[in-house]
Design an enzyme around this catalytic site. Structure first.
Site, mmCIF file in Angstrom:
data_model
loop_
_atom_site.group_PDB
_atom_site.id
_atom_site.type_symbol
_atom_site.label_atom_id
_atom_site.label_comp_id
_atom_site.label_asym_id
_atom_site.label_seq_id
_atom_site.Cartn_x
_atom_site.Cartn_y
_atom_site.Cartn_z
ATOM 1 N N GLY A 233 0.835 -1.195 0.000
ATOM 2 C CA GLY A 233 0.000 0.000 0.000
ATOM 3 C C GLY A 233 0.867 1.241 0.000
ATOM 4 O O GLY A 233 2.034 1.192 -0.413
ATOM 5 N N GLU A 236 2.780 6.087 3.364
ATOM 6 C CA GLU A 236 2.287 6.677 4.617
ATOM 7 C C GLU A 236 1.689 5.579 5.508
ATOM 8 O O GLU A 236 1.993 5.514 6.701
ATOM 9 C CB GLU A 236 1.227 7.754 4.325
ATOM 10 C CG GLU A 236 1.781 9.031 3.703
ATOM 11 C CD GLU A 236 2.458 8.845 2.343
ATOM 12 O OE1 GLU A 236 1.990 8.015 1.527
ATOM 13 O OE2 GLU A 236 3.495 9.511 2.091
ATOM 14 N N THR A 237 0.854 4.703 4.933
ATOM 15 C CA THR A 237 0.285 3.606 5.732
ATOM 16 C C THR A 237 1.398 2.648 6.159
ATOM 17 O O THR A 237 1.410 2.164 7.295
ATOM 18 C CB THR A 237 -0.801 2.844 4.938
ATOM 19 O OG1 THR A 237 -1.722 3.787 4.399
ATOM 20 C CG2 THR A 237 -1.561 1.868 5.808
ATOM 21 N N GLY A 238 2.331 2.380 5.267
ATOM 22 C CA GLY A 238 3.439 1.480 5.584
ATOM 23 C C GLY A 238 4.226 1.974 6.785
ATOM 24 O O GLY A 238 4.596 1.203 7.679
ATOM 25 N N GLU A 255 5.602 -3.171 0.949
ATOM 26 C CA GLU A 255 5.698 -2.876 -0.482
ATOM 27 C C GLU A 255 4.939 -1.579 -0.688
ATOM 28 O O GLU A 255 3.707 -1.565 -0.632
ATOM 29 C CB GLU A 255 5.032 -3.992 -1.301
ATOM 30 C CG GLU A 255 5.798 -5.275 -1.354
ATOM 31 C CD GLU A 255 7.018 -5.201 -2.254
ATOM 32 O OE1 GLU A 255 7.030 -4.376 -3.185
ATOM 33 O OE2 GLU A 255 7.959 -5.950 -1.999
ATOM 34 N N CYS A 289 1.933 0.831 -8.805
ATOM 35 C CA CYS A 289 3.080 1.247 -7.984
ATOM 36 C C CYS A 289 4.318 1.426 -8.840
ATOM 37 O O CYS A 289 5.161 2.261 -8.559
ATOM 38 C CB CYS A 289 3.341 0.221 -6.892
ATOM 39 S SG CYS A 289 3.688 -1.418 -7.550
ATOM 40 N N GLU A 390 3.991 10.762 -5.207
ATOM 41 C CA GLU A 390 3.320 9.712 -5.981
ATOM 42 C C GLU A 390 1.866 10.148 -6.176
ATOM 43 O O GLU A 390 1.106 10.254 -5.206
ATOM 44 C CB GLU A 390 3.364 8.379 -5.224
ATOM 45 C CG GLU A 390 2.760 7.262 -6.051
ATOM 46 C CD GLU A 390 2.562 5.960 -5.278
ATOM 47 O OE1 GLU A 390 2.083 6.013 -4.134
ATOM 48 O OE2 GLU A 390 2.865 4.900 -5.830
HETATM 49 P P1 NAD Z 1 -3.402 2.226 1.380
HETATM 50 O O1 NAD Z 1 -2.106 2.350 2.098
HETATM 51 O O2 NAD Z 1 -4.420 3.262 1.600
HETATM 52 O O3 NAD Z 1 -4.116 0.838 1.741
HETATM 53 C C1 NAD Z 1 -3.496 -0.419 1.531
HETATM 54 C C2 NAD Z 1 -4.138 -1.448 2.460
HETATM 55 O O4 NAD Z 1 -3.840 -1.091 3.811
HETATM 56 C C3 NAD Z 1 -5.665 -1.513 2.378
HETATM 57 O O5 NAD Z 1 -6.096 -2.850 2.549
HETATM 58 C C4 NAD Z 1 -6.102 -0.672 3.563
HETATM 59 O O6 NAD Z 1 -7.389 -0.994 4.031
HETATM 60 C C5 NAD Z 1 -5.033 -1.024 4.583
HETATM 61 N N1 NAD Z 1 -4.833 -0.006 5.632
HETATM 62 C C6 NAD Z 1 -5.088 1.314 5.578
HETATM 63 N N2 NAD Z 1 -4.790 1.900 6.763
HETATM 64 C C7 NAD Z 1 -4.317 0.928 7.569
HETATM 65 C C8 NAD Z 1 -3.831 0.898 8.919
HETATM 66 N N3 NAD Z 1 -3.777 1.988 9.659
HETATM 67 N N4 NAD Z 1 -3.428 -0.283 9.422
HETATM 68 C C9 NAD Z 1 -3.456 -1.414 8.684
HETATM 69 N N5 NAD Z 1 -3.920 -1.451 7.417
HETATM 70 C C10 NAD Z 1 -4.333 -0.299 6.856
HETATM 71 O O7 NAD Z 1 -3.031 2.093 -0.165
HETATM 72 P P2 NAD Z 1 -4.017 1.976 -1.413
HETATM 73 O O8 NAD Z 1 -4.575 3.314 -1.713
HETATM 74 O O9 NAD Z 1 -4.971 0.845 -1.212
HETATM 75 O O10 NAD Z 1 -2.991 1.536 -2.557
HETATM 76 C C11 NAD Z 1 -2.233 2.428 -3.279
HETATM 77 C C12 NAD Z 1 -0.797 2.442 -2.797
HETATM 78 O O11 NAD Z 1 -0.245 1.114 -2.846
HETATM 79 C C13 NAD Z 1 0.121 3.268 -3.678
HETATM 80 O O12 NAD Z 1 0.941 4.054 -2.863
HETATM 81 C C14 NAD Z 1 0.932 2.223 -4.435
HETATM 82 O O13 NAD Z 1 2.187 2.673 -4.896
HETATM 83 C C15 NAD Z 1 1.049 1.158 -3.424
HETATM 84 N N6 NAD Z 1 1.370 -0.125 -4.071
HETATM 85 C C16 NAD Z 1 2.626 -0.644 -3.916
HETATM 86 C C17 NAD Z 1 2.966 -1.833 -4.562
HETATM 87 C C18 NAD Z 1 4.337 -2.444 -4.427
HETATM 88 O O14 NAD Z 1 4.491 -3.611 -4.767
HETATM 89 N N7 NAD Z 1 5.330 -1.711 -3.963
HETATM 90 C C19 NAD Z 1 2.015 -2.472 -5.354
HETATM 91 C C20 NAD Z 1 0.752 -1.893 -5.502
HETATM 92 C C21 NAD Z 1 0.432 -0.725 -4.840
#
Ligand code: NAD
Length: 495
Positions: A233, A236-238, A255, A289, A390
């Site tokens: 994801g 910021e969430t990571g 990731e 991503c 991004e």
């Molecule tokens: P996101 O961070 O908003 O959410 C990702 C997941 O995390 C979702 O299932 C969400 O419900 C969960 N989540 C959100 N807040 C959380 C918390 N506080 N604790 C635990 N889980 C939580 O991201 P998104 O909008 O769903 O996806 C887009 C992002 O993902 C982009 O930044 C993209 O670059 C990244 N991405 C990275 C890769 C990679 O392989 N590096 C692949 C695809 C997408």
């Protein structure tokens, strides 16, 4: 196959059963039309705790982790075959929830099937080593499954990104709790329904709970009974997940986001470099991503290349993903569309030249959907937000460069380090640039990995750890050292 107007509702999958939640439901709507597609459980704390307990019991019982690798391989192979066999209805649901063109949805599911098949083979190749010090001292270095794993997945490629986690986790012998993204909960649970029919996977090994990330996701991350979080994801969430997981030093795999450079030198094969530079950003409407969201073109060919680039971008067919003619679908949601449009405004305000697109499409067939034109800016300064952040939408920055050193310097001027492309026929040039750029993956004269055999992951703020390849399997294994002394002499023990 989901029929028109049908709205399916999904419960949680816990301990081998479909379990209703008392927390209500979350809706998933088609980003092309605004129509309701599916509803899924808005899980409560108790639901999450229940799923974790079942996964914990299954893992601690050894019902899966101590199975022979060939039995785990068989189950994974069957999951892969089921996915291939049940591809079409899942692909349709993926397009309805995510908006991507149906051909891309099929491609994503085939990719996931390939990943599961790869990890079926990899399950049988977990090997340790035996360092030997003397005739009486032997060490066994063995690998064991890491334990209960929370698999947290985004919406942009929900099934293939889930397979990157599920394949190695199950191959290693772990038990899992899957947490799909809200927008794509329906297709994710339909996938779970399909693979849960595989025999030989004991109850509690495979669990899935849906609901908001900040409640359901964070509950998984905070739990002391979860050994590892594998997250894909935003950065910021990571970062928040890493902070939460630090309380009990839980293992984390992240990731995260990217801002990859696509570098075109004047000796490149333009027939290949040009379409790749178009599709590496505008495919999936930039919601990838590894999107090539910064295009760097050598100054000697800049004018002629950009003329042809503009022509190619004007021909992109935008529309509903269910229309076979569509090449680029909508943005996932109204909120995300507003975010993309605000980046476009900031680019204009900061003085970049808007060369193409820049507008929302809201007339006729686009009326109910979240469509943004393929957009690119020239005259971009490296300090601008559109260069640094991004955007995760169909917005590209184009910059000229003079030589290898300048291309490397521009490419590295970001907090991200996920991927990148280099187009050239000169090996010294390719090697200099590939080694100079700080990213986890660098594609030369291609875009995207050729298969699941190779690792993917980020440098810098693009992540932690690797997925796919044997590196992806290692992330779900612990290393244990068993030291054997083959004598009971105290003199030797003291040494
Ligand atoms: P996101 O961070 O908003 O959410 C990702 C997941 O995390 C979702 O299932 C969400 O419900 C969960 N989540 C959100 N807040 C959380 C918390 N506080 N604790 C635990 N889980 C939580 O991201 P998104 O909008 O769903 O996806 C887009 C992002 O993902 C982009 O930044 C993209 O670059 C990244 N991405 C990275 C890769 C990679 O392989 N590096 C692949 C695809 C997408």
């Amino acid at each position: 196959m989901q029929t028109k107007g049908e709205v399916r509702t999904y419960s949680n999958y816990i301990g081998g059963k479909w379990v209703e939640s008392t927390g209500g439901l979350v809706e998933s709507r088609n980003p092309a039309t605004g129509e309701l597609v599916t509803k899924a459980a808005k899980s409560t704390r108790d639901d999450v705790a229940h799923a974790i307990d079942e996964a914990r019991m299954a893992f601690d019982s050894g019902s899966w982790s101590s199975k022979r690798p060939q039995e785990r391989a068989k189950a994974l192979r069957e999951m892969s075959e089921l996915l291939r066999g049940g591809l079409e209805p899942l692909a349709v649901l993926l397009t309805l929830e995510n908006g991507k063109p149906l051909a891309d949805a099929r491609g994503e599911l085939l990719n996931a099937a390939n990943v599961l098949e790869y990890y079926a083979s990899a399950a049988r190749h977990v090997a340790g080593r035996i360092p030997r010090y003397s005739s009486t001292d032997i060490s066994l270095v063995v690998h064991e499954p890491v334990g209960v794993c929370a698999l947290i997945v985004p919406w942009n490629s929900p099934i293939s990104l889930l397979s990157w986690k599920l394949g190695p986790a199950l191959a290693a012998g772990c038990s899992v709790v899957i947490k799909p993204a809200g927008y794509t909960s329906g297709v994710s649970m339909e996938f779970v329904k399909l693979i849960s029919t595989v025999e030989g996977v004991p109850p509690g090994v495979l669990n899935a709970v849906t609901g908001p990330g900040d409640t359901v996701g964070s509950e998984l991350v905070r739990s002391n009974k979860v050994d590892k979080v594998s997250f894909t994801g935003s950065t910021e969430t990571g970062s928040r997940i890493m902070e939460m997981a630090s309380a009990n030093l839980k293992k984390v795999n992240l990731e995260c986001g990217g801002k990859s450079a696509d570098i075109v030198f004047d000796d490149a094969n333009m027939e290949a470099a040009l379409p790749s530079a178009v599709w590496s950003i505008f495919r999936s409407a930039g919601q990838s991503c590894n999107a090539g969201s910064r295009l760097l073109v050598q100054d000697t060919i800049y004018g002629q290349f950009m003329k042809k680039y503009g022509e190619a971008v004007s021909k992109i067919r935008i529309g509903n993903g269910m229309d076979p003619a569509t090449e680029m679908g909508p943005i996932i949601s109204g909120t995300q569309m507003e975010r993309v449009l605000s980046f476009i405004e900031s680019g204009k305000e900061e003085g970049a030249k808007l060369s193409h697109g820049g507008e929302r499409l809201s007339e006729g067939e686009f009326k109910e959907g979240f469509y943004v034109q393929p957009t690119y800016f020239e005259g971009v300064d490296r300090s601008m937000r559109i260069f640094q952040e991004e955007i995760f939408g169909p917005v590209l920055c184009v910059l000229p460069f003079h030589d290898e050193d300048e291309a490397i310097s521009i490419a590295n001027d970001t907090r991200f380090g996920l991927a990148g492309d280099v187009w050239s026929r000169s090996l010294p040039r390719i090697m200099k640039v590939s080694q100079g750029i700080r990213t986890g993956t660098l594609w030369v004269n291609r875009h995207l990995n050729p298969g699941p055999e190779v690792p993917f992951g980020g440098y810098k703020q693009s992540g932690l750890g690797r997925e796919t390849g044997m590196e992806g399997l290692a992330e779900f294994l612990q290393t244990k050292h068993i030291s054997l002394q083959l004598t009971d002499s105290f003199e030797r023990v003291r040494r």
